[in-house]
Design a protein around this motif. Structure first.
Motif, PDB file in Angstrom:
ATOM      1  N   LYS A 137     -22.835   0.173 -47.345  1.00 44.39           N
ATOM      2  CA  LYS A 137     -22.391   0.257 -48.732  1.00 44.39           C
ATOM      3  C   LYS A 137     -21.801  -1.059 -49.233  1.00 44.39           C
ATOM      4  CE  LYS A 137     -23.348   4.651 -49.231  1.00 44.39           C
ATOM      5  NZ  LYS A 137     -24.442   5.101 -50.125  1.00 44.39           N
ATOM      6  N   LEU A 138     -20.821  -1.606 -48.517  1.00 42.52           N
ATOM      7  CA  LEU A 138     -20.145  -2.806 -48.993  1.00 42.52           C
ATOM      8  C   LEU A 138     -20.976  -4.064 -48.778  1.00 42.52           C
ATOM      9  CD1 LEU A 138     -16.490  -2.040 -47.813  1.00 42.52           C
ATOM     10  CD2 LEU A 138     -17.494  -1.729 -50.081  1.00 42.52           C
ATOM     11  N   ASN A 139     -21.605  -4.160 -47.617  1.00 41.89           N
ATOM     12  CA  ASN A 139     -22.454  -5.314 -47.305  1.00 41.89           C
ATOM     13  C   ASN A 139     -23.764  -4.837 -46.687  1.00 41.89           C
ATOM     14  OD1 ASN A 139     -20.594  -7.666 -47.905  1.00 41.89           O
ATOM     15  ND2 ASN A 139     -19.338  -6.557 -46.414  1.00 41.89           N
ATOM     16  N   PRO A 140     -24.647  -4.282 -47.493  1.00 48.23           N
ATOM     17  CA  PRO A 140     -25.901  -3.734 -46.960  1.00 48.23           C
ATOM     18  C   PRO A 140     -26.745  -4.802 -46.270  1.00 48.23           C
ATOM     19  CG  PRO A 140     -25.548  -3.065 -49.249  1.00 48.23           C
ATOM     20  CD  PRO A 140     -24.555  -4.140 -48.952  1.00 48.23           C
ATOM     21  N   SER A 175     -38.429  -9.809 -51.233  1.00 51.05           N
ATOM     22  CA  SER A 175     -37.923  -9.268 -52.485  1.00 51.05           C
ATOM     23  C   SER A 175     -36.850 -10.180 -53.062  1.00 51.05           C
ATOM     24  CB  SER A 175     -37.321  -7.877 -52.245  1.00 51.05           C
ATOM     25  OG  SER A 175     -36.687  -7.387 -53.400  1.00 51.05           O
ATOM     26  N   LEU A 176     -36.690 -10.126 -54.372  1.00 51.68           N
ATOM     27  CA  LEU A 176     -35.618 -10.891 -55.018  1.00 51.68           C
ATOM     28  C   LEU A 176     -34.242 -10.353 -54.646  1.00 51.68           C
ATOM     29  CD1 LEU A 176     -37.123 -11.426 -58.582  1.00 51.68           C
ATOM     30  CD2 LEU A 176     -37.004 -13.064 -56.697  1.00 51.68           C
ATOM     31  N   THR A 177     -34.181  -9.144 -54.109  1.00 46.31           N
ATOM     32  CA  THR A 177     -32.892  -8.584 -53.684  1.00 46.31           C
ATOM     33  C   THR A 177     -32.518  -9.001 -52.262  1.00 46.31           C
ATOM     34  OG1 THR A 177     -33.963  -6.546 -52.918  1.00 46.31           O
ATOM     35  CG2 THR A 177     -33.107  -6.565 -55.178  1.00 46.31           C
ATOM     36  N   TRP A 178     -33.368  -9.798 -51.623  1.00 47.22           N
ATOM     37  CA  TRP A 178     -33.078 -10.272 -50.266  1.00 47.22           C
ATOM     38  C   TRP A 178     -32.386 -11.634 -50.325  1.00 47.22           C
ATOM     39  CZ3 TRP A 178     -37.957  -9.425 -46.686  1.00 47.22           C
ATOM     40  CH2 TRP A 178     -38.310  -8.080 -46.721  1.00 47.22           C
ATOM     41  N   PHE A 187     -28.184  -7.730 -48.979  1.00 43.97           N
ATOM     42  CA  PHE A 187     -28.623  -7.237 -50.286  1.00 43.97           C
ATOM     43  C   PHE A 187     -27.965  -8.037 -51.399  1.00 43.97           C
ATOM     44  CE2 PHE A 187     -28.423  -4.207 -53.892  1.00 43.97           C
ATOM     45  CZ  PHE A 187     -29.779  -3.983 -54.032  1.00 43.97           C
ATOM     46  N   ALA A 188     -28.775  -8.629 -52.282  1.00 40.73           N
ATOM     47  CA  ALA A 188     -28.274  -9.430 -53.405  1.00 40.73           C
ATOM     48  C   ALA A 188     -28.346  -8.584 -54.673  1.00 40.73           C
ATOM     49  CB  ALA A 188     -29.093 -10.704 -53.553  1.00 40.73           C
TER      50      ALA A 188
END
Length: 340
Positions: A137-140, A175-178, A187-188
């Motif tokens: 949750k906090l730092n996926p 992914s742009l979320t990486w 997770f970014a």
């Protein structure tokens, strides 16, 4: 679409392990098709020419996702693409929820070469469960081991337990979320890391932060960084493994099959697994080309689907309206008791 084909598709969806392969076509018209950018990158004479193509890819495909995350965009192109994804996931969720088989998992694998955040934002908006490979949750943190988790729901009063549909979003090109942190992928959430590679910078000022974005570039050599390289091949192995499972189905939508790695894996699986069914969705104008690419005459388990009109493209909307919604309607009509 012929009634016999629709009946076949309905039975396949009801009774097999479902996989999708999405390409850039599913995120249009909001994000443009790559066109000849891969050809231009492969033929780039020097780093300056390559930088020009990277910037075009960055500005047209990456940057618009910032506004999607911020919910600060409302163009007609975005609204159309947003609705396409929403309609697809809603219809497919209903199909999977109503499946007859209690043996089959209610998970659906969506493999994609797209790096955008349109699928995740759609599923979040619809409150549909999905798995993007991150845990915590906090730092996926990301790991391919995080996929394949089933989710069961227990009723409040009678303790009835039922599995609910879950979509595995598997981005084989990153992914742009990486975002890389040492040897991990974090997770970014806000995509702030892509701000470092702004279009106003040139030379190494642009290229260095750009190459830290964990996506596979649309070029033959791929230019994979070591961390991304590991996950890239892990996810390709996962794609291969899913296609090798007995009684699996793959629907290919918005994908040109020009990626050599993915095409080779797909054809190898089609040859090795006779229970695998592959349905390739394309326009009538691309029909002959797709037959050649996928060697359809040599693979009886590969079928090319085209829309009835020779001017219509086989978009995600076309798949949803002509297949998924029709399957739901056929299922609903069968469930209605005939009047006595």
């Amino acid at each position: 679409m012929e009634e016999r084909t629709l009946q076949d598709l309905s039975e396949v969806i009801q009774s097999s392990n479902i996989n999708f392969l999405f390409g850039a076509g599913t995120s249009t018209p909001f994000l443009p098709l790559l066109g000849n950018i891969e050809k231009l990158l492969n033929e780039a004479a020097d780093e300056t020419a390559r930088e020009t193509q990277y910037k075009e890819y960055f500005n047209k495909v990456m940057l618009p996702n910032k506004k999607v995350i911020d919910n600060s965009i409302s163009t007609d192109e975005y609204e159309q693409t947003k609705k396409s994804y929403d309609d697809f996931f809603l219809a497919l969720s209903e199909v999977i929820l109503q499946r007859k088989s209690t043996i089959l998992s209610k998970q659906v694998n969506v493999f994609t070469t797209n790096i955008d955040v349109l699928m995740e934002t759609s599923l979040e908006r619809l409150l549909i469960e999905y798995n993007d490979g991150f845990s915590g949750k906090l730092n996926p943190t990301f790991s391919s081991a995080h996929y394949k988790k089933s989710i069961q729901q227990r009723s409040l009063h009678f303790d009835h337990v039922s599995e609910i549909p879950v979509f595995n979003i598997i981005k084989v090109h990153g992914s742009l979320t990486w975002q890389q942190s040492d040897d991990k992928i974090m997770f970014a959430r806000s995509l702030n890391h892509i701000d470092e590679a702004t279009s106003g910078k040139t030379g190494n000022g642009f290229l260095e932060p750009y190459k830290r974005i964990l996506v596979v570039n649309p070029e033959e050599s791929k230019h994979l960084e070591s961390v991304l390289n590991l996950y890239y091949y892990e996810l390709l192995r996962m794609y291969s493994s899913e296609l090798e499972k007995e009684n699996s189905t793959l629907f290919i939508v918005g994908f040109s099959m020009d990626d050599k790695h993915i095409k080779e894996i797909t054809l190898r699986a089609a040859k090795a697994n006779p229970t695998l069914r592959i349905f390739v969705c394309c326009s009538q104008s691309s029909n002959e080309k797709m037959y050649t690419k996928l060697e359809v005459t040599q693979h009886p388990n590969i079928q090319v689907l085209t829309p009835d009109s020779d001017t219509e493209k086989f978009t995600l909307d076309c798949f949803t309206n002509n297949i998924l919604k029709m399957v739901v309607e056929k299922k609903s009509s069968k469930d209605v008791e005939p009047e006595k």
